[in-house]
Every structure is written in C-alpha cells, then in structure tokens.
Design a protein around this motif. Sequence first.
Motif, mmCIF file in Angstrom:
data_model
loop_
_atom_site.group_PDB
_atom_site.id
_atom_site.type_symbol
_atom_site.label_atom_id
_atom_site.label_comp_id
_atom_site.label_asym_id
_atom_site.label_seq_id
_atom_site.Cartn_x
_atom_site.Cartn_y
_atom_site.Cartn_z
ATOM 1 N N SER A 121 -65.654 -6.348 12.563
ATOM 2 C CA SER A 121 -64.479 -7.210 12.440
ATOM 3 C C SER A 121 -63.440 -6.527 11.555
ATOM 4 O O SER A 121 -63.677 -5.458 10.990
ATOM 5 N N SER A 138 -62.554 -10.988 14.705
ATOM 6 C CA SER A 138 -61.512 -10.274 15.448
ATOM 7 C C SER A 138 -61.949 -9.769 16.814
ATOM 8 O O SER A 138 -61.108 -9.519 17.677
ATOM 9 N N ILE A 139 -63.253 -9.617 17.047
ATOM 10 C CA ILE A 139 -63.725 -9.279 18.393
ATOM 11 C C ILE A 139 -64.156 -10.542 19.128
ATOM 12 O O ILE A 139 -63.668 -10.831 20.225
ATOM 13 N N CYS A 198 -57.197 -1.231 22.263
ATOM 14 C CA CYS A 198 -57.440 -2.603 21.785
ATOM 15 C C CYS A 198 -58.114 -2.593 20.418
ATOM 16 O O CYS A 198 -57.734 -3.333 19.511
ATOM 17 N N HIS A 219 -58.578 -4.641 16.712
ATOM 18 C CA HIS A 219 -59.677 -5.604 16.693
ATOM 19 C C HIS A 219 -60.909 -5.086 15.945
ATOM 20 O O HIS A 219 -61.685 -5.879 15.426
ATOM 21 N N SER A 256 -61.649 -12.907 20.621
ATOM 22 C CA SER A 256 -60.735 -12.377 21.643
ATOM 23 C C SER A 256 -61.486 -11.779 22.823
ATOM 24 O O SER A 256 -60.976 -10.879 23.502
#
Length: 287
Positions: A135, A57-58, A89, A93, A61
Amino acid sequence: MKTPLLLIALLTAILPGAARAEYATIDDLARAFNPQTCRGCHESVHDEWQKSFHAQSIVHSLGGLRNFIVFGLGQEWKKPVTRENLMRCMGCHAPMLREASEPLIRQVAELIVAAVDEKDTAKKSAAKDELAKLSVNCVICHHTMVAVEKNLRGAPAPGVYYGPRGVLTSDHPTERSAALASSVFCGQCHGVQTQPDGEIVMCNTLYGSYQDGYRGNGGTETCQDCHMRKEKRGHTFPGAYDVEMVREGIGFEVQAAAVKTTPGTWVPTAVVEVELTNRAGHRIPDG
C-alpha cells in the motif's frame, strides 16, 4: 562520538531504500517497506493512516487495476505484464513494486485479476489478503515519493526519512522536505501522470483543477490544509467517501413550492429548485 555514527551507519544499512534490490516475494517486499516499524514511535499517526484509503491503495482500486491489465495491456495495447508497464498504475498504487522482480510483478498482476474475477470465494479472498500487504504507507510518502524534489536536492538519501519539519531523532536519520507540506507532493498521484516514455495517463485531474480553478483564482490553501490540518484529520486523508468532507466541499440549498397547475383545481405538483455550490479547491466529482 563514535557510537552515534556507528548507530546511524547500522540504521542506514537496514532501513528501506538503503540499496536497490529485486524482491522475489510479496512478503519480502512488504517487510522492506513495513509501516509497522514506524508504529513504535508514531502510534497515533500510524493508526490514522490505517483508517485511510492510502492503506488500501491496491484493494480499494481492484476494478480499475484489473481493467488496465486485462483490457489495457492485454487487449488494446497487446503489451506483456512487465514492471515497466504495470508501474503505469503501480507507480502510485504501490510504488515499492519498482523494486520487485519481473516474476513478482507478474504474480501481482495475476492476484489483481483473481481478486476480481475468481469464482472460488476462498481464492478470491486470499488474493485480496496478499495484495493488502502492499500500500501507500509511511515509507512510501516519507522516503520514496520525496523524489519529487530530486531536481532540486537529488534523489532521497538511502535510509533517510523525510518530514515537513525535519525533527531530529536518534532512531533514524531525518531530513526536512518542504515538498511534503505542498500540494505538488499530492499532485504526483492525484493528477495527470506523464510516464517515462512520454505517454500521458489521465486517471484523474484533481491537481490540474486545483491549480487552474482554485489557485488560478486566488485560492491559497493546500491539499494538506483541507485533508489533514482542518478538523485535525491528520493522516486519515478523508475524501469524497467521507460525509463531513462532502458537506464542507459542497454547498446544498433546496427551495420547493406547491403550484396550481389548472385554474380552479389543485393538482399535487411541486417546483423544486436545487442549488449546488462547489466550495472545494478542485473539481467535483473527480478522482
């Protein structure tokens, strides 16, 4: 009866969420929210999740996160990198960063920028490896994000893991959460976000188009129906990057015909008609 109660008390003391803390390092934070602790009993689910984009998730992105830090905070709004600002954010994330110290928040921001901008390949790779430790994982979904129900049942209880059925186990306290099986749970991140100060963050509009364009026209399936239950996809949560998922979500028909464009003469010309049909429960494309 005393032994089980003592066991539950001990588990509550060591499970994530047992107490608010400010973690000083990524390793400390990663240990507190470690999905490997779940793998012993839920190996197949853990392995599915590990193949998903939630597990990245990091790092998946980095470009957008870097732009938010450099251009958003740094240039447009001229705001410092603080936990409050970065969580606009990271609330989706990497929600565990709510429990990071301010120095750690700044370190994470520096790593995100380095993972994109660093010219030294080794340093760039090292930054990505550090960020990959954080994550959206088992603990985040089955504890932290159950806060979506806080207006109905209060915040998630310390040390408790929540599931859609609430199956009891001697390994840790368990409770049922109806929200986990509903689209509103996914909508916490896959939709328009309203921040604590009232600012609206529009990273994507999936949940809104699902509610307005799909549910509003009689659709009944949930996000979980399509992205988990169908085809037994489980915790891989495939999306637009998965070919089979795209085939299910988009109807594709092509008709082509040769044409005679000049009387008496064939010119190699064709008329091609392409028809795309949205069969998904939300707007395509979207994030």
